[in-house]
Structure formats: C-alpha cells, structure tokens
Design a protein around this motif. Structure first.
Motif: not given
Ligand SMILES: *Cc1c(COP(=O)(O)O)cnc(C)c1O
Length: 431
Positions: A210, A121, A205, A144-146, A116-118, A240-241, A266, A238
C-alpha cells in the motif's frame, strides 16, 4: 479518449455520494483526473460507459485473481444464489472455506470470517489486546491495514514517537497507543519495545503493498518474528493482499514465518465482500462465544461470498503448479521490457515485483522503504497513468499502489502493455 458519459455520471455522483465515490482512491484525485465509470468487466478487461476498454492491472485491488466474470466462478455463484443470499445461521460451506484456509496456512489453526479486510485487522488487534492484556500496537510507516482507528496512524517524524492520527475523528487518546516503526528497519522496532512494556502486537504487511510494492529485506521478517517471541508480543501478518497471491500459502510460506495471527481478505471472497483472521488455537479461542473478546457480524460467513471463495481457492490450489510460475513469468517479461523502454527514453524508473504483483516507481534510486517511495516523481506517474489510460491500459490512479496479474492475463495483454508503455515513456519527459 471519450469520457462524456463518465463525466455525466461523475457530476451526478458528486451530488449524492461524498466526492462521488465509496472509497477515496477511486476518485482519481492524486492523478488530477476524474474517474471512468465501469459498465462491465470480463477477463483481463474493464469496459466503461463510453465504450472504452482497458487492460485492468487494478483487478479490484487484487481481489479478482481468476480474472473478471470467470465463467466457472459465475456458475458457482449462481448455484449459491439459488440457495439463498444470507442465513444468519450456520451452514456447511463455511467449514469448507475455513478448511481450505487452515490447510494452506499452517500458522492458522482456526479462522473466523468477517465481511471485509478492515474488520479482520480490527478484530485481530482487539484479540491481541484482549489476549495479552496490553494496549500498544506497533505498525509500520506506509503499511495500510484498512480504515481501523488504531491503524490510521503513521509517524510525524522520527522513530518510536507516539502516533499522530492520519485522519480527523481518531481520538489522540486512542492513537497514542499506536507506535510507528520503519519497514525493513528492525532497529526501529527494538527502540519501541525497549522503551515500552505495554505492547500487545506488531502488525505488518509482510510485503508492503500500500506504498507500492516494497519487499522485506533479508532477515527482516525472521528478525521481527524472533523479537516478538522474545518479548511476548503477538505478531500479526496482514496478508489481505499477499495471501494466496504471492504463493498459495502467502508471504509466510515464502519466508518461513509462523505468525500468531494472520489476516486475509480480497482474494478469498472471489470478488465478494469478505475478510478473515486466524491463528493459534489458544489465542483464537479467546473470542466469544468461548472467550471474553467480542467479535461478530450479521453477514460474516455469507454463503454467496463463501461459495465464491471456495471455488477460487479450489482453483488456485489445484492449479498452483502452473498459476504462480505463470504470474512470475509474465511479471519478469513485463518488468524487463518496461525497464528497457524507460531506459531508452531516459525515464527514471524502478520496478519492485514479486509473484503476481508489482509497482513501477518513478525513481532513480532503489525503493526499499517509505522515504524512497515518498520521494518518487508523482508528476511523472500522473503523466504515465493518463498516457497508459489513453492507450487502453488501466494502472492504479496513484503511484503508491500495486498492480496485479490475474489468471485472465495472457501474452496478448502483456504485449499490448509493453507497446503502450513504449509510446508513453517516449512522451512523458516532454512538457
Ligand atoms: C485492502 C486491505 C485491507 C482492508 O481490506 P478492506 O476489505 O478494504 O477493508 C487491509 N489490509 C491490507 C494489506 C489491504 O490491502
């Protein structure tokens, strides 16, 4: 809109799942509504258990960039399933996905996959602390970083304050190592680095997603990079998005930044659970088994998720000449039309957008940071959300989220959304 069956599921879910959901935003709480239950998804649409369909701007929070149930992706996943669901051992496809990632992100010399992204990070922070031998982490208010303990912290008030946990269950002793700065205000970072020499890393980010979409102002990311270099602090992006969404090589490609560690998630799993973190070799090789920073995962590098990811990144890579400009064109058309109808009806509305993602804020003023976002009219957002849903368009059930395009969107969906927005903006100022 009929919701009989969804409401039944909702009651049943609340009996055996806390709040009825496996992730809080799905409960629709901040728009004072209850969720619909998805039966299936295809292309740009979600279909619920009551027979309603919705144009889907949530797109699994951006994860399904090819659109829902893309035929070729499903084919690749079916092939993968025939070879088994999990090995707990090495397989060639994890090398292929790692290659695709490091080729797209020059700052990443090597990369490790997570589930997962969580986890990405969380592991990046541990690695930064292990590598630097320091404990402090700087994050930005509203990023937000998870749901990582150290990162579930925002400022109470004022800058450069010790972090106060956002969630019960995060020990104050841990949260005190998290310092909160203001996005787009380099000075707020300098204040922290000026008063503490125990900072391991800055995590950001690069495009806030977020708190709704908030873009970095000119020089902010470059300034952050220089400040980190100067002070021997690791810079963690980060993405992730934003990774593979705003450009194939993410925000760091657009702004020309060379972070020490990058987190992804993601999109890179094609809708399957995945995350990744990677960066400079001398940092990454501090991870076990080579180094002293422990990090692991039973399902890390899961062969099904990995083969889905390979398919998606392959498509994005070969199609990047059309896909990203296509997202940009759709975004511009939709933004222009929504701003125009909002203006005609006197609705205070602003759109922050970049390729592939946008947020419409109910605000008179430009939204350039946390405070401006937090000051938006959430009551108007709630009416907008409910109105659009009734018109068959699903935006996120919160003002503070991004909306996402996928490759399955066409002019038909954009036209329908514009038409629906015209109706909804016409009614939301009435009581
Ligand atoms: C969604 C998200 C995360 C966490 O990812 P998960 O797969 O939900 O754990 C971390 N950082 C950012 C910027 C996100 O949008």
């Amino acid at each position: 809109m009929i919701k009989t069956r969804s409401d039944e599921y909702c009651d049943e879910a609340r009996r055996c799942i806390p709040g009825g959901v496996n992730s809080p935003v799905r409960a629709f709480q901040s728009v004072h509504d209850s969720p619909f239950y998805v039966k299936r998804a295809k292309g740009a649409y979600l279909y619920d258990v009551d027979g309603n369909s919705f144009i889907d701007f949530v797109s699994s929070w951006g994860a399904v960039i090819l659109g829902h149930a893309d035929d070729a992706l499903i084919g690749a996943v079916k092939d993968a399933l025939d070879d088994g669901t999990s090995y707990g051992a090495c397989h060639p496809y994890e090398i292929e996905l790692a290659r695709l990632i490091v080729d797209a992100f020059p700052s990443m010399e090597c990369v490790r996959l997570t589930t997962s992204g969580t986890e990405a990070t969380m592991s990046a922070i541990r690695l930064a602390r292990g590598y630097t031998g320091k404990s402090g982490v700087i994050k930005f208010r509203g990023c937000y970083h998870g749901h990582v303990d150290s990162l579930l912290v925002k400022a109470g008030s004022g800058l450069a304050t010790f972090g106060i946990p956002d969630s019960a269950g995060v020990p104050a002793d841990l949260a005190k190592h998290t310092y909160v700065a203001d996005f787009n205000r380099l000075e707020s970072v300098r204040q922290i680095t000026g008063s503490s020499d125990d900072i391991a890393c800055v995590i950001v980010e690069p495009i806030m997603g977020n708190m709704g979409v908030i873009l970095p102002e000119d020089g902010f990311l470059k300034g952050l990079e220089s400040l980190c270099r100067e002070r021997g602090i690791l810079l963690i992006f980060d993405e992730v998005i934003s990774g593979f969404r705003v450009a194939f090589g993410g925000a760091q490609q657009i702004w020309g930044i060379d972070p020490d560690i990058t987190c992804l998630g993601k999109i890179i799993g094609g809708g399957f659970p995945i995350g990744a973190f990677g960066g400079k070799r001398h940092i990454m090789e501090r991870l076990a088994p080579l180094g002293d920073v422990y990090q692991a995962g039973t399902l890390s590098g899961n062969p099904v998720a990995v083969r889905a990811g390979i398919h998606v990144l392959g498509r994005l890579g070969s199609g990047r000449g059309e896909i990203y400009p296509g997202f940009a064109r759709m975004g511009e058309r939709l933004s222009a039309a929504m701003l125009e109808t909002a203006g005609q009806h006197g609705v205070p509305y602003r759109i922050n957008a970049i390729t592939g993602m946008f947020t419409g804020f109910f605000s008179r003023d430009a939204v350039t940071g946390y405070d401006a976002a937090a000051a938006c009219d959430r009551g108007l957002y709630e009416k907008f959300f409910k109105g659009m849903l009734a018109e068959g368009v699903f935006f996120a059930p919160s003002q503070f989220e991004a909306s996402f395009f996928t490759c399955a969107f066409s002019t038909a969906e954009i036209d329908r959304t514009i038409e629906a927005a015209g109706k909804v903006f016409g009614t939301i100022l009435k009581r």
